[in-house]
Design an enzyme around this catalytic site. Structure first.
Site, PDB file in Angstrom:
ATOM      1  N   PRO A 100       2.018  10.392 -10.986  1.00  0.00           N
ATOM      2  CA  PRO A 100       0.900  10.836 -10.130  1.00  0.00           C
ATOM      3  C   PRO A 100       1.333  10.742  -8.665  1.00  0.00           C
ATOM      4  O   PRO A 100       1.240   9.686  -8.037  1.00  0.00           O
ATOM      5  CB  PRO A 100      -0.218   9.844 -10.461  1.00  0.00           C
ATOM      6  CG  PRO A 100       0.478   8.623 -10.970  1.00  0.00           C
ATOM      7  CD  PRO A 100       1.745   9.086 -11.613  1.00  0.00           C
ATOM      8  N   ASP A 154       4.605   7.322  -5.595  1.00  0.00           N
ATOM      9  CA  ASP A 154       3.996   7.144  -6.910  1.00  0.00           C
ATOM     10  C   ASP A 154       2.693   6.377  -6.708  1.00  0.00           C
ATOM     11  O   ASP A 154       2.703   5.197  -6.338  1.00  0.00           O
ATOM     12  CB  ASP A 154       4.961   6.368  -7.812  1.00  0.00           C
ATOM     13  CG  ASP A 154       4.478   6.270  -9.257  1.00  0.00           C
ATOM     14  OD1 ASP A 154       3.260   6.391  -9.488  1.00  0.00           O
ATOM     15  OD2 ASP A 154       5.322   6.043 -10.146  1.00  0.00           O
ATOM     16  N   HIS A 155       1.572   7.058  -6.978  1.00  0.00           N
ATOM     17  CA  HIS A 155       0.261   6.459  -6.688  1.00  0.00           C
ATOM     18  C   HIS A 155      -0.055   5.280  -7.611  1.00  0.00           C
ATOM     19  O   HIS A 155      -0.980   4.500  -7.333  1.00  0.00           O
ATOM     20  CB  HIS A 155      -0.821   7.536  -6.810  1.00  0.00           C
ATOM     21  CG  HIS A 155      -2.041   7.262  -5.974  1.00  0.00           C
ATOM     22  ND1 HIS A 155      -2.261   6.070  -5.322  1.00  0.00           N
ATOM     23  CD2 HIS A 155      -3.116   8.042  -5.673  1.00  0.00           C
ATOM     24  CE1 HIS A 155      -3.398   6.114  -4.673  1.00  0.00           C
ATOM     25  NE2 HIS A 155      -3.954   7.309  -4.867  1.00  0.00           N
ATOM     26  N   ARG A 156       0.689   5.109  -8.685  1.00  0.00           N
ATOM     27  CA  ARG A 156       0.461   3.958  -9.560  1.00  0.00           C
ATOM     28  C   ARG A 156       0.914   2.663  -8.894  1.00  0.00           C
ATOM     29  O   ARG A 156       0.449   1.574  -9.243  1.00  0.00           O
ATOM     30  CB  ARG A 156       1.215   4.137 -10.879  1.00  0.00           C
ATOM     31  CG  ARG A 156       0.741   5.320 -11.712  1.00  0.00           C
ATOM     32  CD  ARG A 156       1.654   5.530 -12.906  1.00  0.00           C
ATOM     33  NE  ARG A 156       3.034   5.824 -12.511  1.00  0.00           N
ATOM     34  CZ  ARG A 156       4.037   5.955 -13.352  1.00  0.00           C
ATOM     35  NH1 ARG A 156       3.835   5.819 -14.655  1.00  0.00           N
ATOM     36  NH2 ARG A 156       5.258   6.229 -12.920  1.00  0.00           N
ATOM     37  N   ILE A 170       1.754   2.639  -5.163  1.00  0.00           N
ATOM     38  CA  ILE A 170       1.450   2.659  -3.729  1.00  0.00           C
ATOM     39  C   ILE A 170       0.122   3.355  -3.493  1.00  0.00           C
ATOM     40  O   ILE A 170      -0.127   4.450  -4.009  1.00  0.00           O
ATOM     41  CB  ILE A 170       2.574   3.385  -2.969  1.00  0.00           C
ATOM     42  CG1 ILE A 170       3.893   2.621  -3.142  1.00  0.00           C
ATOM     43  CG2 ILE A 170       2.239   3.514  -1.489  1.00  0.00           C
ATOM     44  CD1 ILE A 170       5.100   3.383  -2.685  1.00  0.00           C
TER      45      ILE A 170
END
Length: 652
Positions: A448, A624-626, A628
Site C-alpha cells: 500500500p 509503505d503505508h503499513r 510509515i
C-alpha cells in the site's frame, strides 16, 4: 600407494559416493570417488592401476586437496609384511620356524600447533572483512574462522582442524593472498609409539629380502572440472551471452558466460585454466546457483607420488580376514547420518542465509530450514548455538494443528486482444534486464504505497557546489548535487530509522537496520539497475562523489558484482536533467521507502515583502503505508528540505 584428492577448484568437498570397494582391480583413470561441493560434482580418477587395498574415507565426509582417498596395491606387487628385523636364513639350510610379530603401536596424545593458511579463493588478493574467532576459542573442523572479501565474492575460511586458537596473525582490513598464515590452532594429535617386536610364527623356507621402496614423482595429471553458476544474490538469472566455444583455451578468472537478473548483469569467471570441453547452457536459459555452465579440462596442480616396484618378498604371511560386515555397517551409519533431509527448495532457501559451512552441514543433517532460525552472530550471522537452540525448542514445543498459510499470488492480467484488424503490431523485444525486472516490480502490487511531495531550496547549496566543482574536476571527480543529497539523507536516516527498516514477515514488528546501505538507481542502455553505496553516513562528500562515479561506470560497463547490488535499505532515484516536475517512484521491496529527485528549476519565492528567485528541487518520497504514516513522511521531507537549504546543519 595412496590416491589423494586432486585440486577440484574448491576448498572442501563432500564424499557423495564411493565407486570402488576393497579388492577391486582398477586401471589408470578409473573413477574411484564422487565428490560434491556447492559448485559441482566431480569424479576423482585413479592415478595408477592396481588392487584397492583399503578405503580411507566415508560417505558424507568432507575432504580437501591432498586428503588420502584410497590405498592401492600396484599391479605386480604383493603386500610386504611389516617387520622390524628380518632373520638371516642360509640358502642350504632346512626350513626354520622363525617367530616374528608385527610391531604394535600404542597411541599417545600430544599437542601441535597448526598454521591455518588462506586457501585458493579464486582471486589473487582479498581483504580480511571480519575475524570470527578470538584467541582461546575452541573450534571444530569446518568452523568458520575469517571472512574474506574481494571484488568477486565474500568467502568464509573454515578451520581444517579442531583445536584451540593459539594466535591470530592478521587484522581486519589486511590484504591477504593464497598461502598467507591467518592464525594458529593448537590441536591434540595421537602419535603412535612402536613397541619392541615379540615372537610370532612365520614359516620361512627361503631367504627373505626386504627393501624400502623408493618414491618417484609421476607426471602431473589432467582433470575435468565443471564451472557452475556462483552465488548471484538472486534465485534465478538468465544466460545473456556465452563468451566461449568448445575447444577454446581459457585462463583462470577469464569471463565465460554473462548472466542477467533483475538486479544486474554479471560476468561469470572461470575458476581454472584449461580447454573448454562442453557447454551445458543455452542463450536465454534460466539458471540458478550450482547449475553447471561449462566443462573444462585443466591441469591438476598436485603431483602424484607412487612407489617404484622392488623385488617382492618371498615369505608367506597369513593375513587376518577383514571384518567386512562391520565396515559396511559403519559406512551405512555414516551415510544415514550425513544424508540431506531437505528438499531442493529448502536448500535454496538455506543458501540465502548468512552461515558457515559447518552450520549448513548440520542443518542439512537435521532437516532445518535456516531462514526459520533466529541469528545471534555479528551481521545477522547464524551460529551453531542458534541451530541447537532452535532444534531444542522444536523438540520441546507442544504439537499444534497445521494452519494453512495464505500465499500471495501475483495478479494476472487478461491476454491482449488481437490488433490485426487495427493495423497490426511490430514486436520490440525487451532487454533481458527489463524482462527479469518484471517479477520484482510486480511485488509492488502488494505494497500500500503513498507518495509525499515537497520542494527544497538549494540555491546556496548549488552556489557552494559551483565553487567546489572546479577543484574536484582537476582531480578527475565529478561533483553533482546527488552527493550532497545522499549525505543529507544518510544523516536523516540515523534519526528516522523506520525509513531504512523492513516489515517483519509476520507483520507484527519492524526490523531496524544497524547500518545504512543506500541504493542509487542508475540508467543504463539495457535498463535501470541499482548498485549500493555502503555507509554513506560515515563518508565525506568527496568520498561519496568518487564512489558514485565508480558505481555508475561499473553499471554502464556491466561490471557490477552480486555484492554491489545487495543489502540496500533505502533507495534514491533521480530524473537528472531530463525534465518533468514530479513522479511517484515505486518502493523496492523489501525496503519501505524510496526518494525520487526531479530536475531543479528557478521559481519565485515570497519572502514576506516580495518574490526572490530561488533554485527549487522537487522531492517525491514514496513509502509503505503499513510501516510509515503520512505524518512521519511529511516530517521526513520537511527535515530533509531544511538540511538541503543549509547543509551546515549536518555539523550541529
Amino acid at each position: 600407494m595412496q590416491i589423494t584428492t586432486p585440486d577440484i577448484g574448491v576448498d572442501k568437498a563432500t564424499v557423495a559416493e564411493i565407486l570402488v570397494k576393497v579388492g577391486d582391480t582398477i586401471a589408470v583413470d578409473d573413477s574411484i570417488v564422487l565428490l560434491e561441493s556447492d559448485k559441482a560434482s566431480v569424479e576423482v580418477p585413479s592415478t595408477s592401476a592396481g588392487v584397492v587395498k583399503s578405503i580411507l574415507v566415508n560417505l558424507g565426509e568432507d575432504v580437501a586437496e591432498g586428503a588420502v582417498l584410497i590405498e592401492l596395491e600396484a599391479e605386480g606387487q604383493t603386500e610386504a609384511p611389516a617387520v622390524v628385523a628380518t632373520p638371516k636364513v642360509e640358502e642350504k639350510s632346512a626350513p626354520v620356524a622363525t617367530k616374528v610379530e608385527v610391531a604394535q603401536a600404542t597411541p599417545v596424545t600430544a599437542s601441535q600447533v597448526v598454521d591455518v593458511q588462506v586457501p585458493d579463493i579464486g582471486v589473487e588478493k582479498a581483504i580480511v572483512a571480519e575475524i570470527l574467532v578470538n584467541v582461546g576459542d575452541v573450534v571444530a573442523v569446518d568452523d568458520s574462522l575469517v571472512l574474506l572479501e574481494s571484488d568477486k565474492a565474500s568467502v568464509e575460511v573454515p578451520s581444517p582442524v579442531a583445536g584451540t586458537i593459539e594466535a591470530i596473525e592478521i587484522q581486519a582490513g589486511d590484504s591477504v593472498k593464497e598461502g598467507v598464515v591467518i592464525l594458529k590452532v593448537k590441536t591434540a594429535t595421537t602419535a603412535p609409539v612402536v613397541e619392541a617386536p615379540k615372537a610370532g610364527a612365520v614359516s620361512a623356507s627361503a631367504p627373505v629380502k626386504t627393501e624400502i621402496a623408493p618414491q618417484a614423482t609421476v607426471a602431473v595429471q589432467t582433470g575435468v572440472i565443471e564451472i557452475a553458476v556462483p552465488d548471484l544474490g538472486v534465485d534465478k538469472a538468465t544466460v545473456a551471452e556465452i563468451l566461449v566455444q568448445v575447444g577454446d583455451t581459457v585462463e583462470k578468472d577469464q569471463s565465460i558466460v554473462v548472466v542477467e537478473s533483475d538486479k544486474a548483469t554479471v560476468e561469470v569467471p572461470s575458476t581454472a585454466a584449461g580447454v573448454i570441453k562442453a557447454i551445458h547452457v543455452q542463450l536465454g536459459q534460466s539458471v540458478s546457483e550450482g547449475i553447471a555452465l561449462v566443462t573444462i579440462e585443466g591441469q591438476s596442480s598436485a603431483p602424484v607420488v607412487a612407489p617404484v616396484p622392488t623385488e617382492a618378498p618371498k615369505a608367506s604371511v597369513k593375513a587376518q580376514p577383514a571384518p567386512m560386515a562391520s565396515a559396511s555397517k559403519a559406512i551405512e551409519v555414516v551415510a544415514s547420518q550425513g544424508a540431506d533431509k531437505l528438499t531442493k527448495a529448502q536448500n535454496d532457501a538455506n543458501a540465502k542465509v548468512y552461515a558457515g559451512p559447518a552450520v549448513r552441514k548440520l542443518a542439512r543433517e537435521l532437516g532445518v530450514v535456516l531462514s526459520e532460525v533466529s541469528a545471534s552472530g555479528p551481521h545477522e550471522r547464524l551460529m551453531k548455538e542458534d541451530l541447537v537452540a532452535y532444534v531444542k525448542m522444536r523438540l520441546t514445543a507442544p504439537q499444534v494443528a497445521p494452519v494453512a498459510q495464505a500465499v500471495a499470488q501475483v495478479s494476472g492480467l487478461p491476454k491482449l486482444p488481437d490488433f490485426s484488424a487495427f493495423g497490426g503490431v511490430e514486436e520490440k523485444v525487451l532487454t533481458r534486464l527489463q524482462q527479469v525486472s518484471i517479477p520484482q516490480l510486480s511485488l509492488n502490487n502488494f505494497i500500500p504505497q503513498v507518495t509525499q511531495f515537497d520542494v527544497a531550496d538549494i540555491s546556496e547549496l548549488e552556489a557552494w557546489r559551483n565553487d567546489l566543482k572546479g577543484n574536484f574536476k582537476k582531480e578527475g571527480i565529478s561533483l553533482t548535487i546527488m552527493a550532497f543529497i545522499i549525505k543529507a539523507v544518510a544523516h536523516l536516516l540515523k534519526e528516522e530509522r523506520d525509513f531504512s527498516g523492513h516489515l517483519a514477515d509476520d507483520g507484527k514488528s519492524v526490523l531496524l537496520r544497524n547500518e545504512i546501505h543506500m541504493g542509487i538507481a542508475v540508467a543504463t542502455p539495457d535498463g535501470l539497475t541499482v548498485p549500493v553505496l555502503r555507509h554513506p553516513d560515515q563518508k565525506s562528500i568527496k568520498q561519496i562523489a568518487v564512489e558514485l562515479g565508480v558505481l555508475g561506470q561499473k553499471a554502464r560497463d556491466k561490471k557490477l558484482s552480486p555484492k554491489d547490488l545487495q543489502g540496500a535499505n533505502f533507495t534514491i532515484t533521480s530524473l537528472g536533467s531530463i525534465g518533468g516536475t514530479a513522479f511517484t517512484p515505486l518502493v523496492n521491496w523489501p525496503q519501505v521507502a524510496i526518494l525520487g529527485i526531479s530536475p531543479a528549476t528557478m521559481q519565485p519565492v515570497w519572502n514576506g515583502e516580495g518574490f526572490d528567485p530561488k533554485l527549487m528541487l522537487p522531492l517525491s518520497l514514496s513509502y509503505d503505508h503499513r510501516v510509515i504514516n503520512g505524518a512521519d513522511a511529511a516530517r521526513f521531507t520537511n527535515k530533509l528540505t531544511k538540511l538541503l537549504k543549509d547543509i551546515r546543519s549536518l555539523l550541529i
